[in-house]
Design a protein around this motif. Structure first.
Motif, PDB file in Angstrom:
ATOM      1  N   PHE A  98      -5.400   0.602  10.880  1.00  0.00           N
ATOM      2  CA  PHE A  98      -5.268   1.393   9.652  1.00  0.00           C
ATOM      3  C   PHE A  98      -4.227   2.496   9.794  1.00  0.00           C
ATOM      4  O   PHE A  98      -3.528   2.811   8.829  1.00  0.00           O
ATOM      5  N   ALA A  99      -4.090   3.078  10.986  1.00  0.00           N
ATOM      6  CA  ALA A  99      -3.029   4.072  11.202  1.00  0.00           C
ATOM      7  C   ALA A  99      -1.660   3.430  11.051  1.00  0.00           C
ATOM      8  O   ALA A  99      -0.754   3.998  10.427  1.00  0.00           O
ATOM      9  N   VAL A 100      -1.503   2.232  11.573  1.00  0.00           N
ATOM     10  CA  VAL A 100      -0.225   1.523  11.456  1.00  0.00           C
ATOM     11  C   VAL A 100       0.062   1.175  10.001  1.00  0.00           C
ATOM     12  O   VAL A 100       1.191   1.272   9.530  1.00  0.00           O
ATOM     13  N   MET A 101      -0.974   0.798   9.262  1.00  0.00           N
ATOM     14  CA  MET A 101      -0.779   0.467   7.852  1.00  0.00           C
ATOM     15  C   MET A 101      -0.311   1.678   7.045  1.00  0.00           C
ATOM     16  O   MET A 101       0.515   1.545   6.151  1.00  0.00           O
ATOM     17  N   LEU A 102      -0.854   2.836   7.352  1.00  0.00           N
ATOM     18  CA  LEU A 102      -0.560   4.018   6.548  1.00  0.00           C
ATOM     19  C   LEU A 102       0.658   4.803   7.029  1.00  0.00           C
ATOM     20  O   LEU A 102       1.395   5.350   6.205  1.00  0.00           O
ATOM     21  N   ILE A 103       0.874   4.898   8.321  1.00  0.00           N
ATOM     22  CA  ILE A 103       1.992   5.718   8.818  1.00  0.00           C
ATOM     23  C   ILE A 103       2.843   4.991   9.852  1.00  0.00           C
ATOM     24  O   ILE A 103       3.561   5.622  10.630  1.00  0.00           O
ATOM     25  N   GLY A 104       2.805   3.670   9.863  1.00  0.00           N
ATOM     26  CA  GLY A 104       3.525   2.899  10.866  1.00  0.00           C
ATOM     27  C   GLY A 104       5.012   2.718  10.621  1.00  0.00           C
ATOM     28  O   GLY A 104       5.759   2.362  11.517  1.00  0.00           O
ATOM     29  N   TYR A 105       5.466   2.976   9.395  1.00  0.00           N
ATOM     30  CA  TYR A 105       6.886   2.774   9.063  1.00  0.00           C
ATOM     31  C   TYR A 105       7.603   4.118   8.933  1.00  0.00           C
ATOM     32  O   TYR A 105       7.102   5.044   8.317  1.00  0.00           O
ATOM     33  N   ARG A 106       8.808   4.179   9.517  1.00  0.00           N
ATOM     34  CA  ARG A 106       9.666   5.364   9.314  1.00  0.00           C
ATOM     35  C   ARG A 106      10.168   5.372   7.881  1.00  0.00           C
ATOM     36  O   ARG A 106      10.147   6.358   7.195  1.00  0.00           O
ATOM     37  N   ASP A 107      10.707   4.252   7.493  1.00  0.00           N
ATOM     38  CA  ASP A 107      11.115   4.001   6.117  1.00  0.00           C
ATOM     39  C   ASP A 107      10.915   2.514   5.897  1.00  0.00           C
ATOM     40  O   ASP A 107      10.486   1.798   6.793  1.00  0.00           O
ATOM     41  N   PHE A 108      11.233   2.020   4.729  1.00  0.00           N
ATOM     42  CA  PHE A 108      10.904   0.635   4.394  1.00  0.00           C
ATOM     43  C   PHE A 108      11.487  -0.344   5.415  1.00  0.00           C
ATOM     44  O   PHE A 108      12.685  -0.393   5.645  1.00  0.00           O
TER      45      PHE A 108
ATOM     46  N   ALA B 161       4.281   1.831  16.808  1.00  0.00           N
ATOM     47  CA  ALA B 161       3.575   0.872  15.948  1.00  0.00           C
ATOM     48  C   ALA B 161       3.889  -0.554  16.398  1.00  0.00           C
ATOM     49  O   ALA B 161       4.491  -1.338  15.676  1.00  0.00           O
ATOM     50  N   VAL B 162       3.452  -0.905  17.600  1.00  0.00           N
ATOM     51  CA  VAL B 162       3.835  -2.180  18.209  1.00  0.00           C
ATOM     52  C   VAL B 162       3.344  -3.391  17.423  1.00  0.00           C
ATOM     53  O   VAL B 162       3.951  -4.457  17.508  1.00  0.00           O
TER      54      VAL B 162
ATOM     55  N   LEU C  68       0.839  -1.192   0.000  1.00  0.00           N
ATOM     56  CA  LEU C  68       0.000   0.000   0.000  1.00  0.00           C
ATOM     57  C   LEU C  68       0.876   1.244   0.000  1.00  0.00           C
ATOM     58  O   LEU C  68       1.987   1.222   0.531  1.00  0.00           O
ATOM     59  N   PRO C  69       0.377   2.327  -0.540  1.00  0.00           N
ATOM     60  CA  PRO C  69       1.157   3.569  -0.476  1.00  0.00           C
ATOM     61  C   PRO C  69       1.289   4.023   0.971  1.00  0.00           C
ATOM     62  O   PRO C  69       0.408   3.816   1.786  1.00  0.00           O
ATOM     63  N   SER C  70       2.411   4.640   1.257  1.00  0.00           N
ATOM     64  CA  SER C  70       2.672   5.138   2.607  1.00  0.00           C
ATOM     65  C   SER C  70       2.586   6.651   2.613  1.00  0.00           C
ATOM     66  O   SER C  70       2.958   7.306   1.650  1.00  0.00           O
ATOM     67  N   LEU C  71       2.126   7.190   3.713  1.00  0.00           N
ATOM     68  CA  LEU C  71       2.067   8.641   3.838  1.00  0.00           C
ATOM     69  C   LEU C  71       3.407   9.219   4.269  1.00  0.00           C
ATOM     70  O   LEU C  71       3.659  10.402   4.075  1.00  0.00           O
TER      71      LEU C  71
END
Length: 193
Positions: free
Chosen positions: A144-154, A161-162, A35-38
Motif C-alpha cells: 500500500f505504501a508503494v501504491m500511494l507514494i511509490g512513484y516520483r512522477d508518472f 519501490a522495488v 489511484l490518486p497519488s500523494l
C-alpha cells in the motif's frame, strides 16, 4: 513428516493459495485502476498484480504460525529446514507460474509478480523473526505504501519501490533474492518457540 505436512496446512491452505495466485495472474494480468497519488500529479496506475503476491505471503505466514511448539521444540526432524524448504518451494512455484503466464500473455506485470513474491516473502520472514503479528502486516503495508507514494512522477518509481521496477531490471531481481535469503536466514536462526 506427515504431521508437519498436516500442521503446516500445505494441502488445505497453501495449495489453494497457489491456485488462486495462478488464476488471478491468468485472468487479470493487464487490469489496473488509477489511484490518486500523494506525491505525483495525475495519479498512479495500480495493477491488480501488485497485490497478488499477498495471497502467497499471507497464507505462508499463516501456515508457518501453525507450529506445535512443544512437539517442534523436541522434534528429531529439522523443522526449520522443512519450513525453509516449504518457503522456497512455494515462492519458486509462484515465480514459475508468473514467468510462464507473463511469457504467454506478453505481460510484464505478470512476470513481475513472481519477483515481487520473492521480495515480499523475504520481508514477511524478516518481520516474523521479530514479531509473529508483524509477519502479515509488513508485506501489506509495503504494497500500500508503494501504491500511494511509490512513484516520483508518472511512470518513474522511486529506487526503494522495488515492486514497481521493470521485470527485466537485474539489480532489482538480485535485491529481491537477497531479501528472500536474508528472510530465510532470519527464520531458521531466530524461530520463535
Amino acid at each position: 513428516m506427515t504431521l508437519w505436512f498436516r500442521v503446516r496446512r500445505v494441502q488445505a491452505v497453501l495449495a489453494p493459495a497457489l491456485a488462486a495466485f495462478a488464476l488471478v495472474l491468468v485472468v487479470a494480468h493487464d487490469q489496473y485502476v488509477r489511484l490518486p497519488s500523494l506525491l505525483s500529479p495525475g495519479g498512479n496506475p495500480v495493477f491488480l498484480l501488485q497485490m497478488t503476491p499477498l495471497i502467497i505471503t499471507s497464507t505462508l505466514s499463516y501456515s508457518l504460525a501453525q507450529g506445535v511448539r512443544d512437539i517442534e521444540g523436541t522434534a528429531q526432524r529439522k523443522v526449520r529446514f522443512l519450513d525453509a524448504t516449504l518457503v522456497i518451494a512455494l515462492v519458486a512455484a509462484a515465480a514459475l507460474v508468473s514467468l510462464v503466464t507473463g511469457t504467454l500473455a506478453g505481460s510484464e506485470e505478470a512476470t513481475m509478480a513472481g519477483r515481487n513474491t520473492m521480495f515480499l516473502a523475504g520481508l514477511m520472514l524478516l518481520a516474523r523473526a521479530v514479531s509473529e503479528q508483524a509477519a502479515s502486516a509488513l508485506p501489506v503495508g509495503w504494497v500500500f505504501a508503494v501504491m500511494l507514494i511509490g512513484y516520483r512522477d508518472f511512470g518513474r518509481p522511486w529506487p526503494w519501490a522495488v515492486t514497481l521496477h521493470p521485470a527485466g531490471f537485474l539489480p532489482t531481481f538480485g535485491f529481491c533474492l537477497l531479501v528472500l535469503a536474508a528472510g530465510l536466514a532470519a527464520h531458521t536462526r531466530t524461530r520463535r518457540f
